[in-house]
Design a protein around this motif. Structure first.
Motif, PDB file in Angstrom:
ATOM      1  N   ALA A   1      22.138  69.911  14.981  1.00 33.32           N
ATOM      2  CA  ALA A   1      21.435  69.517  13.697  1.00 33.32           C
ATOM      3  C   ALA A   1      21.945  70.453  12.458  1.00 33.32           C
ATOM      4  O   ALA A   1      22.189  69.580  11.572  1.00 33.32           O
ATOM      5  N   PHE A   2      21.734  71.627  12.545  1.00 36.40           N
ATOM      6  CA  PHE A   2      22.191  72.384  11.423  1.00 36.40           C
ATOM      7  C   PHE A   2      23.617  72.148  11.207  1.00 36.40           C
ATOM      8  O   PHE A   2      24.091  72.234  10.035  1.00 36.40           O
ATOM      9  N   GLY A   3      24.462  72.135  12.205  1.00 32.07           N
ATOM     10  CA  GLY A   3      25.833  71.721  12.042  1.00 32.07           C
ATOM     11  C   GLY A   3      26.221  70.503  11.218  1.00 32.07           C
ATOM     12  O   GLY A   3      27.131  70.512  10.424  1.00 32.07           O
ATOM     13  N   GLU A   4      25.346  69.522  11.615  1.00 26.64           N
ATOM     14  CA  GLU A   4      25.564  68.181  10.911  1.00 26.64           C
ATOM     15  C   GLU A   4      24.999  68.384   9.390  1.00 26.64           C
ATOM     16  O   GLU A   4      25.747  67.830   8.384  1.00 26.64           O
ATOM     17  N   LEU A   5      24.078  69.255   9.291  1.00 31.60           N
ATOM     18  CA  LEU A   5      23.695  69.436   7.848  1.00 31.60           C
ATOM     19  C   LEU A   5      24.697  70.177   6.977  1.00 31.60           C
ATOM     20  O   LEU A   5      24.951  69.807   5.728  1.00 31.60           O
ATOM     21  N   THR A   6      25.437  71.270   7.458  1.00 33.96           N
ATOM     22  CA  THR A   6      26.554  72.052   6.911  1.00 33.96           C
ATOM     23  C   THR A   6      27.505  71.306   6.627  1.00 33.96           C
ATOM     24  O   THR A   6      28.359  71.352   5.735  1.00 33.96           O
ATOM     25  N   ARG A   7      28.022  70.312   7.477  1.00 36.89           N
ATOM     26  CA  ARG A   7      29.107  69.287   7.405  1.00 36.89           C
ATOM     27  C   ARG A   7      28.773  68.571   6.210  1.00 36.89           C
ATOM     28  O   ARG A   7      29.752  68.044   5.660  1.00 36.89           O
ATOM     29  N   LEU A   8      27.452  67.683   6.188  1.00 36.98           N
ATOM     30  CA  LEU A   8      27.163  66.953   4.908  1.00 36.98           C
ATOM     31  C   LEU A   8      27.357  67.749   3.844  1.00 36.98           C
ATOM     32  O   LEU A   8      28.054  67.241   2.796  1.00 36.98           O
ATOM     33  N   ARG A   9      26.987  69.076   3.700  1.00 39.07           N
ATOM     34  CA  ARG A   9      27.081  69.592   2.227  1.00 39.07           C
ATOM     35  C   ARG A   9      28.625  69.993   2.052  1.00 39.07           C
ATOM     36  O   ARG A   9      28.927  69.747   1.078  1.00 39.07           O
ATOM     37  N   ASP A  10      29.314  70.341   3.028  1.00 39.25           N
ATOM     38  CA  ASP A  10      30.786  70.616   2.723  1.00 39.25           C
ATOM     39  C   ASP A  10      31.492  69.155   2.546  1.00 39.25           C
ATOM     40  O   ASP A  10      32.335  69.259   1.487  1.00 39.25           O
ATOM     41  N   SER A  11      31.262  68.229   2.956  1.00 41.06           N
ATOM     42  CA  SER A  11      31.685  66.925   2.593  1.00 41.06           C
ATOM     43  C   SER A  11      31.463  66.636   1.067  1.00 41.06           C
ATOM     44  O   SER A  11      32.124  65.852   0.444  1.00 41.06           O
ATOM     45  N   GLY A  12      30.036  66.960   0.712  1.00 41.90           N
ATOM     46  CA  GLY A  12      29.893  66.524  -0.644  1.00 41.90           C
ATOM     47  C   GLY A  12      30.394  67.450  -1.567  1.00 41.90           C
ATOM     48  O   GLY A  12      30.856  66.993  -2.740  1.00 41.90           O
ATOM     49  N   THR A  13      30.805  68.799  -1.091  1.00 44.45           N
ATOM     50  CA  THR A  13      31.413  69.440  -2.173  1.00 44.45           C
ATOM     51  C   THR A  13      32.784  69.093  -2.221  1.00 44.45           C
ATOM     52  O   THR A  13      33.507  68.910  -3.393  1.00 44.45           O
TER      53      THR A  13
ATOM     54  N   ALA B   1      23.749  65.679  -6.071  1.00 46.44           N
ATOM     55  CA  ALA B   1      23.763  64.362  -5.340  1.00 46.44           C
ATOM     56  C   ALA B   1      23.045  64.883  -3.960  1.00 46.44           C
ATOM     57  O   ALA B   1      22.315  63.830  -3.500  1.00 46.44           O
ATOM     58  N   LEU B   2      23.345  65.766  -3.334  1.00 46.99           N
ATOM     59  CA  LEU B   2      22.326  66.130  -2.181  1.00 46.99           C
ATOM     60  C   LEU B   2      20.887  66.066  -2.347  1.00 46.99           C
ATOM     61  O   LEU B   2      20.202  65.675  -1.676  1.00 46.99           O
ATOM     62  N   ILE B   3      20.475  66.762  -3.391  1.00 47.79           N
ATOM     63  CA  ILE B   3      19.117  66.680  -3.971  1.00 47.79           C
ATOM     64  C   ILE B   3      18.591  65.280  -4.080  1.00 47.79           C
ATOM     65  O   ILE B   3      17.528  65.084  -3.609  1.00 47.79           O
ATOM     66  N   ASP B   4      19.308  64.539  -4.694  1.00 42.61           N
ATOM     67  CA  ASP B   4      19.005  63.066  -4.957  1.00 42.61           C
ATOM     68  C   ASP B   4      18.884  62.472  -3.671  1.00 42.61           C
ATOM     69  O   ASP B   4      18.108  61.693  -3.371  1.00 42.61           O
ATOM     70  N   THR B   5      19.778  62.624  -2.917  1.00 48.23           N
ATOM     71  CA  THR B   5      19.748  61.830  -1.452  1.00 48.23           C
ATOM     72  C   THR B   5      18.685  62.540  -0.572  1.00 48.23           C
ATOM     73  O   THR B   5      17.872  61.746   0.009  1.00 48.23           O
ATOM     74  N   TYR B   6      18.371  63.856  -0.485  1.00 51.30           N
ATOM     75  CA  TYR B   6      17.385  64.444   0.212  1.00 51.30           C
ATOM     76  C   TYR B   6      16.159  63.879  -0.255  1.00 51.30           C
ATOM     77  O   TYR B   6      15.228  63.881   0.864  1.00 51.30           O
ATOM     78  N   LEU B   7      15.680  63.510  -1.443  1.00 54.33           N
ATOM     79  CA  LEU B   7      14.554  63.198  -2.066  1.00 54.33           C
ATOM     80  C   LEU B   7      14.534  61.815  -2.115  1.00 54.33           C
ATOM     81  O   LEU B   7      13.934  61.102  -3.215  1.00 54.33           O
ATOM     82  N   SER B   8      15.015  60.949  -1.136  1.00 54.47           N
ATOM     83  CA  SER B   8      15.164  59.629  -1.455  1.00 54.47           C
ATOM     84  C   SER B   8      14.169  58.949  -0.214  1.00 54.47           C
ATOM     85  O   SER B   8      14.034  59.468   0.633  1.00 54.47           O
ATOM     86  N   PRO B   9      13.648  57.731  -0.654  1.00 53.51           N
ATOM     87  CA  PRO B   9      12.912  57.030   0.405  1.00 53.51           C
ATOM     88  C   PRO B   9      13.855  56.968   1.650  1.00 53.51           C
ATOM     89  O   PRO B   9      13.335  56.926   2.907  1.00 53.51           O
ATOM     90  N   GLU B  10      15.175  56.632   1.716  1.00 56.04           N
ATOM     91  CA  GLU B  10      16.168  56.592   2.877  1.00 56.04           C
ATOM     92  C   GLU B  10      15.943  57.826   3.853  1.00 56.04           C
ATOM     93  O   GLU B  10      15.691  57.740   5.197  1.00 56.04           O
ATOM     94  N   HIS B  11      15.937  58.975   3.375  1.00 53.42           N
ATOM     95  CA  HIS B  11      15.836  60.057   4.007  1.00 53.42           C
ATOM     96  C   HIS B  11      14.426  60.138   4.405  1.00 53.42           C
ATOM     97  O   HIS B  11      14.068  60.537   5.464  1.00 53.42           O
ATOM     98  N   ARG B  12      13.247  60.165   3.551  1.00 47.52           N
ATOM     99  CA  ARG B  12      11.917  60.197   4.114  1.00 47.52           C
ATOM    100  C   ARG B  12      11.868  59.355   5.284  1.00 47.52           C
ATOM    101  O   ARG B  12      11.200  59.818   6.210  1.00 47.52           O
ATOM    102  N   ASP B  13      12.644  58.180   5.172  1.00 48.46           N
ATOM    103  CA  ASP B  13      12.270  57.197   6.438  1.00 48.46           C
ATOM    104  C   ASP B  13      13.081  57.308   7.452  1.00 48.46           C
ATOM    105  O   ASP B  13      13.017  56.536   8.484  1.00 48.46           O
ATOM    106  N   ASP B  14      14.027  58.244   7.726  1.00 47.37           N
ATOM    107  CA  ASP B  14      14.916  58.586   8.592  1.00 47.37           C
ATOM    108  C   ASP B  14      14.707  59.982   9.292  1.00 47.37           C
ATOM    109  O   ASP B  14      16.121  60.594   8.900  1.00 47.37           O
ATOM    110  N   ALA B  15      13.845  60.280   9.591  1.00 46.24           N
ATOM    111  CA  ALA B  15      13.686  61.697  10.286  1.00 46.24           C
ATOM    112  C   ALA B  15      14.776  62.221  11.340  1.00 46.24           C
ATOM    113  O   ALA B  15      15.305  63.198  11.290  1.00 46.24           O
ATOM    114  N   ALA B  16      15.183  61.010  12.265  1.00 42.90           N
ATOM    115  CA  ALA B  16      15.881  61.164  13.102  1.00 42.90           C
ATOM    116  C   ALA B  16      17.358  61.641  12.810  1.00 42.90           C
ATOM    117  O   ALA B  16      18.125  62.448  13.324  1.00 42.90           O
ATOM    118  N   GLN B  17      17.924  61.250  11.754  1.00 48.65           N
ATOM    119  CA  GLN B  17      19.068  61.566  11.056  1.00 48.65           C
ATOM    120  C   GLN B  17      18.884  62.690   9.846  1.00 48.65           C
ATOM    121  O   GLN B  17      19.976  63.063   9.335  1.00 48.65           O
TER     122      GLN B  17
END
Length: 186
Positions: free
Chosen positions: A65-77, A90-106
């Protein structure tokens, strides 16, 4: 029934780790081995051919799970041409979005696994991976003017509260307020 090939065994293990990573973020680490294996499309008996214990799987799923987070950050950069500040925004906006709130599994493992890590053994690999993952995420969020820990605490706290109050106007307000607070930091 014959033995599975080494390649199939590796694929089965990968599938179980990915499934566990999603289910643990969505439901917590109390998910049973039987539930995990069923969700993976494999038999319960196959679990112990792949893992020595459920704790070993929790360790590996947390790292995944943390590897996925690192890959997401790196791809954003990369997406923002190496502009770290734009990738952070961009990551902060995505992180604090209703979509992220509603998708804990991902979603973010720091938010989803916090309670499980607080209740688990401090010396375990999952706790170590979690701690390092939080430290790395905070370091990535740091700016010239602000420590990343403050930004991460704001984001994580807002996400947890927004999930807990989901379905009420307060949930949206929490996300919006945190986004606004962090946009003034950039």
């Amino acid at each position: 029934m014959g033995r599975v090939s080494q390649a199939q065994a590796q694929e089965n293990r990968r599938r179980v780790v990915e499934t566990a990573s999603r289910l643990f973020r969505e439901q917590g680490t109390h998910v049973s081995v039987a539930e995990l294996m069923k969700a993976s499309g494999l038999t319960h008996g196959g679990f112990y051919k792949q893992f020595t214990s459920k704790e070993a799987l929790i360790d590996e799923a947390t790292a995944h799970a943390f590897g996925e987070l690192t890959r997401l950050r790196d791809s954003g950069t990369e997406q923002y041409g190496g502009r770290h500040d734009a990738a952070q925004r961009a990551l902060i906006d995505t992180y604090l979005s209703p979509e992220h709130r509603d998708d804990a599994a991902q979603g973010c493992p720091a938010a989803a696994l916090a309670t499980d890590m607080a209740r688990g053994p401090e010396g375990g690999d999952a706790h170590r991976v979690y701690t390092e993952g939080v430290r790395d995420f905070a370091a990535w969020l740091a700016t010239d003017d602000e420590d990343g820990i403050t930004r991460l605490c704001t984001m994580l706290g807002a996400l947890v509260l927004a999930r807990a109050t989901n379905g009420s106007p307060l949930s949206e307000e929490i996300l919006g307020t945190a986004r606004s607070a962090l946009s003034t930091d950039s």
